[in-house]
Every structure is written in C-alpha cells, then in structure tokens.
Scaffold this motif. Structure first.
Motif, PDB file in Angstrom:
ATOM      1  N   ALA A   1      43.473  72.631 155.946  1.00  0.00           N
ATOM      2  CA  ALA A   1      44.232  72.569 157.095  1.00  0.00           C
ATOM      3  C   ALA A   1      43.368  72.132 158.566  1.00  0.00           C
ATOM      4  CB  ALA A   1      44.535  74.031 157.420  1.00  0.00           C
ATOM      5  N   PRO A   2      44.250  71.462 159.321  1.00  0.00           N
ATOM      6  CA  PRO A   2      45.630  71.221 159.375  1.00  0.00           C
ATOM      7  C   PRO A   2      46.131  70.043 158.453  1.00  0.00           C
ATOM      8  CG  PRO A   2      44.651  70.605 161.372  1.00  0.00           C
ATOM      9  CD  PRO A   2      43.484  71.220 160.609  1.00  0.00           C
ATOM     10  N   VAL A   3      46.990  69.907 158.061  1.00  0.00           N
ATOM     11  CA  VAL A   3      47.226  68.895 157.164  1.00  0.00           C
ATOM     12  C   VAL A   3      48.192  68.133 157.815  1.00  0.00           C
ATOM     13  CG1 VAL A   3      48.337  68.026 154.947  1.00  0.00           C
ATOM     14  CG2 VAL A   3      47.014  70.035 154.988  1.00  0.00           C
ATOM     15  N   SER A   4      48.006  66.557 158.190  1.00  0.00           N
ATOM     16  CA  SER A   4      48.841  65.690 158.809  1.00  0.00           C
ATOM     17  C   SER A   4      50.348  65.711 158.170  1.00  0.00           C
ATOM     18  CB  SER A   4      48.291  64.593 159.205  1.00  0.00           C
ATOM     19  OG  SER A   4      48.198  63.805 158.121  1.00  0.00           O
ATOM     20  N   GLU A   5      51.396  65.283 158.656  1.00  0.00           N
ATOM     21  CA  GLU A   5      52.849  64.906 158.308  1.00  0.00           C
ATOM     22  C   GLU A   5      52.490  63.904 157.187  1.00  0.00           C
ATOM     23  OE1 GLU A   5      57.167  63.557 159.303  1.00  0.00           O
ATOM     24  OE2 GLU A   5      55.944  64.609 160.878  1.00  0.00           O
ATOM     25  N   GLU A   6      51.747  62.846 157.595  1.00  0.00           N
ATOM     26  CA  GLU A   6      51.486  61.732 156.783  1.00  0.00           C
ATOM     27  C   GLU A   6      50.635  62.186 155.477  1.00  0.00           C
ATOM     28  OE1 GLU A   6      48.575  57.742 156.761  1.00  0.00           O
ATOM     29  OE2 GLU A   6      49.589  58.397 158.786  1.00  0.00           O
ATOM     30  N   ALA A   7      49.590  62.828 155.492  1.00  0.00           N
ATOM     31  CA  ALA A   7      49.006  63.525 154.456  1.00  0.00           C
ATOM     32  C   ALA A   7      49.694  64.256 153.447  1.00  0.00           C
ATOM     33  CB  ALA A   7      47.666  64.205 154.988  1.00  0.00           C
ATOM     34  N   MET A   8      50.848  65.197 154.137  1.00  0.00           N
ATOM     35  CA  MET A   8      51.667  65.979 153.408  1.00  0.00           C
ATOM     36  C   MET A   8      52.596  65.226 152.434  1.00  0.00           C
ATOM     37  SD  MET A   8      51.759  69.214 152.458  1.00  0.00           S
ATOM     38  CE  MET A   8      52.784  69.908 151.253  1.00  0.00           C
ATOM     39  N   GLN A   9      53.075  64.071 153.100  1.00  0.00           N
ATOM     40  CA  GLN A   9      53.913  62.988 152.283  1.00  0.00           C
ATOM     41  C   GLN A   9      53.412  62.452 151.064  1.00  0.00           C
ATOM     42  OE1 GLN A   9      55.250  60.313 155.588  1.00  0.00           O
ATOM     43  NE2 GLN A   9      56.770  61.762 156.295  1.00  0.00           N
ATOM     44  N   LYS A  10      51.859  62.354 151.256  1.00  0.00           N
ATOM     45  CA  LYS A  10      51.445  61.636 150.288  1.00  0.00           C
ATOM     46  C   LYS A  10      51.121  62.635 149.067  1.00  0.00           C
ATOM     47  CE  LYS A  10      47.012  59.268 148.974  1.00  0.00           C
ATOM     48  NZ  LYS A  10      45.693  58.968 149.472  1.00  0.00           N
ATOM     49  N   ILE A  11      50.691  63.626 149.506  1.00  0.00           N
ATOM     50  CA  ILE A  11      50.383  65.117 148.605  1.00  0.00           C
ATOM     51  C   ILE A  11      51.833  65.161 147.948  1.00  0.00           C
ATOM     52  CG2 ILE A  11      50.076  67.324 148.420  1.00  0.00           C
ATOM     53  CD1 ILE A  11      48.169  67.150 150.721  1.00  0.00           C
ATOM     54  N   THR A  12      52.691  65.135 148.566  1.00  0.00           N
ATOM     55  CA  THR A  12      54.267  65.262 147.966  1.00  0.00           C
ATOM     56  C   THR A  12      54.517  64.277 146.999  1.00  0.00           C
ATOM     57  OG1 THR A  12      54.816  66.602 149.847  1.00  0.00           O
ATOM     58  CG2 THR A  12      56.444  65.925 148.332  1.00  0.00           C
ATOM     59  N   ALA A  13      54.429  63.171 147.417  1.00  0.00           N
ATOM     60  CA  ALA A  13      54.676  61.933 146.281  1.00  0.00           C
ATOM     61  C   ALA A  13      53.906  61.807 145.215  1.00  0.00           C
ATOM     62  CB  ALA A  13      54.325  60.759 147.281  1.00  0.00           C
ATOM     63  N   GLU A  14      52.353  62.021 145.391  1.00  0.00           N
ATOM     64  CA  GLU A  14      51.685  62.442 144.206  1.00  0.00           C
ATOM     65  C   GLU A  14      51.848  63.278 143.264  1.00  0.00           C
ATOM     66  OE1 GLU A  14      47.516  62.313 145.549  1.00  0.00           O
ATOM     67  OE2 GLU A  14      47.822  60.438 146.411  1.00  0.00           O
ATOM     68  N   PHE A  15      52.451  64.469 143.980  1.00  0.00           N
ATOM     69  CA  PHE A  15      52.960  65.727 143.141  1.00  0.00           C
ATOM     70  C   PHE A  15      53.996  65.409 142.244  1.00  0.00           C
ATOM     71  CE2 PHE A  15      55.815  69.361 142.862  1.00  0.00           C
ATOM     72  CZ  PHE A  15      55.345  70.209 142.343  1.00  0.00           C
ATOM     73  N   TYR A  16      54.979  64.846 142.753  1.00  0.00           N
ATOM     74  CA  TYR A  16      56.175  64.570 142.045  1.00  0.00           C
ATOM     75  C   TYR A  16      56.002  63.447 140.982  1.00  0.00           C
ATOM     76  CZ  TYR A  16      59.061  67.496 144.832  1.00  0.00           C
ATOM     77  OH  TYR A  16      59.767  68.529 145.459  1.00  0.00           O
ATOM     78  N   ALA A  17      55.053  62.386 141.180  1.00  0.00           N
ATOM     79  CA  ALA A  17      54.872  61.462 140.297  1.00  0.00           C
ATOM     80  C   ALA A  17      54.019  62.032 139.059  1.00  0.00           C
ATOM     81  CB  ALA A  17      53.871  60.296 140.982  1.00  0.00           C
ATOM     82  N   ALA A  18      53.004  63.001 139.529  1.00  0.00           N
ATOM     83  CA  ALA A  18      52.454  63.551 138.354  1.00  0.00           C
ATOM     84  C   ALA A  18      53.408  64.515 137.656  1.00  0.00           C
ATOM     85  CB  ALA A  18      51.365  64.579 139.035  1.00  0.00           C
ATOM     86  N   MET A  19      54.383  64.836 138.217  1.00  0.00           N
ATOM     87  CA  MET A  19      55.458  65.618 137.482  1.00  0.00           C
ATOM     88  C   MET A  19      56.410  65.242 136.757  1.00  0.00           C
ATOM     89  SD  MET A  19      54.150  68.840 137.907  1.00  0.00           S
ATOM     90  CE  MET A  19      52.670  68.479 138.671  1.00  0.00           C
ATOM     91  N   ASP A  20      56.146  63.758 136.863  1.00  0.00           N
ATOM     92  CA  ASP A  20      57.312  62.895 136.371  1.00  0.00           C
ATOM     93  C   ASP A  20      58.643  62.965 136.667  1.00  0.00           C
ATOM     94  OD1 ASP A  20      55.212  61.696 134.539  1.00  0.00           O
ATOM     95  OD2 ASP A  20      55.255  62.890 133.074  1.00  0.00           O
ATOM     96  N   VAL A  21      58.796  63.343 137.915  1.00  0.00           N
ATOM     97  CA  VAL A  21      60.230  63.525 138.513  1.00  0.00           C
ATOM     98  C   VAL A  21      59.798  62.830 139.806  1.00  0.00           C
ATOM     99  CG1 VAL A  21      61.811  65.593 139.770  1.00  0.00           C
ATOM    100  CG2 VAL A  21      60.293  66.012 137.562  1.00  0.00           C
ATOM    101  N   GLY A  22      61.092  62.336 140.087  1.00  0.00           N
ATOM    102  CA  GLY A  22      61.270  61.420 141.457  1.00  0.00           C
ATOM    103  C   GLY A  22      61.482  62.415 142.441  1.00  0.00           C
ATOM    104  N   ILE A  23      61.187  62.123 143.593  1.00  0.00           N
ATOM    105  CA  ILE A  23      61.257  62.817 144.866  1.00  0.00           C
ATOM    106  C   ILE A  23      63.014  63.188 144.896  1.00  0.00           C
ATOM    107  CG2 ILE A  23      61.442  61.234 146.678  1.00  0.00           C
ATOM    108  CD1 ILE A  23      59.855  63.577 148.268  1.00  0.00           C
ATOM    109  N   MET A  24      63.838  62.138 144.797  1.00  0.00           N
ATOM    110  CA  MET A  24      65.382  62.237 144.908  1.00  0.00           C
ATOM    111  C   MET A  24      65.655  63.253 143.818  1.00  0.00           C
ATOM    112  SD  MET A  24      65.451  60.818 147.827  1.00  0.00           S
ATOM    113  CE  MET A  24      67.236  61.238 148.136  1.00  0.00           C
ATOM    114  N   ASP A  25      65.080  63.030 142.605  1.00  0.00           N
ATOM    115  CA  ASP A  25      65.686  64.055 141.687  1.00  0.00           C
ATOM    116  C   ASP A  25      65.192  65.236 141.835  1.00  0.00           C
ATOM    117  OD1 ASP A  25      66.490  61.720 140.047  1.00  0.00           O
ATOM    118  OD2 ASP A  25      64.726  61.296 139.056  1.00  0.00           O
TER     119      ASP A  25
END
Length: 121
Positions: A87-111
């Motif tokens: 902390a604090p996590v920038s919006e840009e960093a959180m977007q990257k973390i979120t994208a990597e999370f969904y990619a690792a879970m084999d789920v697209g963010i829109m799904d």
C-alpha cells in the motif's frame, strides 16, 4: 500491504506455482487494520490465513515477511509480485494485478464480470 491486492497476488502465485511451492508462511500488516497482525501458512495451494494470537505491540516494527519453500521458484518474480501489493497501490498497478489474477484463473475479465452479474440475478 493492501488487502485486496495481496489476496489477488497470492492467489495468482499459488495458481501458477502450486506444484512447485511446497510450503509458504508469513506475517503481514494490512493497511487500515489497526494493530491486527495477520499470519498465514500453507502447503501447495492450501492456505490457512487469519489474525495472529497477539496484535502488533507498541514499538514493534510492522513488517510484511513471506517465505516460500519449493523448487524452481523465481525469487525476483515473487518479490516483484508481493511488492506490487504494498500500500498504497496505484490504479494502474491494481489493473495489472487484476489482469494477472484473471489470466491465472483462466477466466477473462469480461467473463468474470458476466459471472458476477449472473450471481446477483
């Protein structure tokens, strides 16, 4: 440490490296959690996480310390991932973390958004 970012980073690490992480453990200080000290320990993907028996004591250095025991682990990759959740996590960093999370879970963010919306219908 940012709670949401840390949870997503750890889930990503564990999903990507479950076969190579034999044990993990750590002590954490989360932003906005006052004197609560958090601890976790795990074997492969199974993690036990919660508040420690004692809170941070007055004068005690609040730190985030994690240990991963395994084979073929890239220390720099793990360090970078964990540092991204500080902390604090920038919006840009959180977007990257979120994208990597969904990619690792084999789920697209829109799904994921569609599944979340369907859960509330």
């Amino acid at each position: 440490m940012d709670t949401q970012a840390f949870n997503m980073v750890m889930a990503t690490i564990l999903r990507r490296h479950a076969d190579n992480i034999y044990r993990s453990k750590g002590v954490l200080s989360f932003e906005g959690e006052g004197d609560a000290k958090f601890v976790f320990q795990g074997v492969h993907e199974q993690i036990d996480f919660g508040p420690a028996k004692t809170p941070w004591q007055e004068g005690e250095e609040r730190l985030n310390k994690l240990v991963f025991i395994g084979k073929g682990l890239d220390r720099e990759e793990l360090d970078d991932a964990i540092k991204a959740a500080m902390a604090p996590v920038s919006e840009e960093a959180m977007q990257k973390i979120t994208a990597e999370f969904y990619a690792a879970m084999d789920v697209g963010i829109m799904d994921a958004y569609a599944a979340e919306d369907a859960a509330f219908d």
